[in-house]
Design a protein around this motif. Structure first.
Motif, PDB file in Angstrom:
ATOM      1  N   LYS A 111       0.827  -1.174   0.036  1.00 40.58           N
ATOM      2  CA  LYS A 111       0.022  -0.096  -0.003  1.00 40.58           C
ATOM      3  C   LYS A 111       0.968   1.186  -0.009  1.00 40.58           C
ATOM      4  O   LYS A 111       0.421   2.436  -0.623  1.00 40.58           O
ATOM      5  CB  LYS A 111      -0.904   0.021   1.312  1.00 40.58           C
ATOM      6  N   ALA A 112       2.018   1.213   0.618  1.00 38.02           N
ATOM      7  CA  ALA A 112       2.880   2.479   0.481  1.00 38.02           C
ATOM      8  C   ALA A 112       3.761   2.485  -0.853  1.00 38.02           C
ATOM      9  O   ALA A 112       4.175   3.584  -0.771  1.00 38.02           O
ATOM     10  CB  ALA A 112       4.125   2.231   1.586  1.00 38.02           C
ATOM     11  N   GLU A 115       2.439   5.543  -2.736  1.00 36.73           N
ATOM     12  CA  GLU A 115       2.350   6.740  -1.726  1.00 36.73           C
ATOM     13  C   GLU A 115       4.161   7.370  -1.658  1.00 36.73           C
ATOM     14  O   GLU A 115       4.381   8.390  -1.878  1.00 36.73           O
ATOM     15  CB  GLU A 115       2.223   6.473  -0.198  1.00 36.73           C
ATOM     16  N   GLU A 118       4.861   8.626  -5.055  1.00 37.67           N
ATOM     17  CA  GLU A 118       4.108  10.196  -5.379  1.00 37.67           C
ATOM     18  C   GLU A 118       5.046  11.354  -4.525  1.00 37.67           C
ATOM     19  O   GLU A 118       5.378  12.083  -5.022  1.00 37.67           O
ATOM     20  CB  GLU A 118       2.579  10.139  -4.580  1.00 37.67           C
ATOM     21  N   TYR A 233       2.471   2.487   8.259  1.00 36.74           N
ATOM     22  CA  TYR A 233       2.219   2.833   6.749  1.00 36.74           C
ATOM     23  C   TYR A 233       1.602   4.538   7.040  1.00 36.74           C
ATOM     24  O   TYR A 233       0.963   4.842   7.914  1.00 36.74           O
ATOM     25  CB  TYR A 233       0.849   2.221   6.142  1.00 36.74           C
ATOM     26  N   PRO A 235       0.455   8.027   4.628  1.00 33.75           N
ATOM     27  CA  PRO A 235       0.175   8.682   3.146  1.00 33.75           C
ATOM     28  C   PRO A 235       1.333   9.621   2.844  1.00 33.75           C
ATOM     29  O   PRO A 235       1.763  10.171   3.660  1.00 33.75           O
ATOM     30  CB  PRO A 235      -1.121   9.106   3.467  1.00 33.75           C
ATOM     31  N   ALA A 236       1.280   9.674   1.655  1.00 32.37           N
ATOM     32  CA  ALA A 236       2.292  10.627   0.943  1.00 32.37           C
ATOM     33  C   ALA A 236       2.217  12.404   1.529  1.00 32.37           C
ATOM     34  O   ALA A 236       3.356  12.990   1.744  1.00 32.37           O
ATOM     35  CB  ALA A 236       2.381  10.933  -0.488  1.00 32.37           C
TER      36      ALA A 236
END
Length: 250
Positions: A111-112, A115, A118, A233, A235-236
């Motif tokens: 999932k990372a 991110e 990005e 984890y 998010p960006a």
């Protein structure tokens, strides 16, 4: 007998250590009972004090944990940022370094991936280091061995391709599957498979696990961003805010 002319003040002073500890030990049983009653009455009348105390404790614990992470990063600086073997991507000359301890079978690591991509794309001045840290079973270990062997045999660009492919792979990572993956990327599958159990691969995995133990890393993904450890984890956008803070402070 000790008299309590100002119950709330006396109780709080004793509870917060502002009074001598001997004042408590000098109390008779009757005095202690009176003290306990005063404390109880005060807290019942002012329950917000309990929440304030809990919040203060949690804040102190968080600050202590953050400082402990900073100290661990500083003590292991070269092993984290300049080990001489881990793959380096992003901008190798970037002013900010992000290190990721990852496992190919980890859902949050997968999932990372977008991110982190990005973050690197939007910033353009971040150096990324990937630490192979397989902890989720034999399939994880096989994947990391294959990735490291690819880097040794075919170089960093081939490693980046294999790394991305392994992050998307579903199913078991048998030698047949890994061989097909290598061939599909135009790599020498036989040479890579032969390297997977080499002393160099073994040593790299051993050193990464030893480093993770020193840093008290038990899960993936775990990031080291400059002097700060980010466990889990993110998010960006959140990582970008932390990067901005690092630049501002630095």
């Amino acid at each position: 007998m000790i008299r309590f002319a100002a119950p709330a003040v006396t109780a709080l002073a004793l509870l917060t250590g502002q009074a001598q500890a001997t004042e408590l030990t000098a109390m008779s049983d009757e005095d202690r009972a009176a003290f306990r009653n005063e404390v109880r009455e005060y807290l019942m009348e002012n329950p917000e004090v309990i929440l304030e105390a809990v919040n203060a404790l949690e804040q102190r614990q968080a600050q202590a944990a953050a400082q402990a992470d900073v100290d661990m990063v500083q003590a292991n600086h070269d092993a984290i940022f300049n080990d001489g073997y881990s793959w380096v991507g992003g901008n190798p000359e970037g002013d900010i370094t992000l290190v990721e301890f990852m496992d190919y079978r980890c859902g949050y690591c997968r999932k990372a991936v977008p991110e982190v991509a990005e973050l690197l794309r939007k910033d353009g001045n971040i150096r990324l280091i990937v630490k192979e840290f397989p902890i989720l079973g034999e399939a994880s270990v096989a994947s990391s061995r294959f990735a490291i062997a690819t880097r040794i045999v075919a170089g960093p660009d081939a490693y980046a391709q294999v790394h991305d492919a392994l992050m998307e792979m579903q199913g078991d990572t048998t030698n047949v599957v890994l061989s097909r993956l290598a061939e599909g990327l135009g790599l020498d599958a036989d040479a890579i498979l032969a390297e997977m159990n080499s002393d160099q691969v073994n040593e790299e995995l051993r050193r990464n696990h030893a480093l993770a133990q020193k840093l008290k890393i038990s899960g993936t993904p775990t990031f080291v961003l400059q002097d700060e450890m980010l466990r889990g984890y993110l998010p960006a956008a959140q990582m970008a805010r932390i990067v901005a803070e690092k630049r501002k402070d630095g």
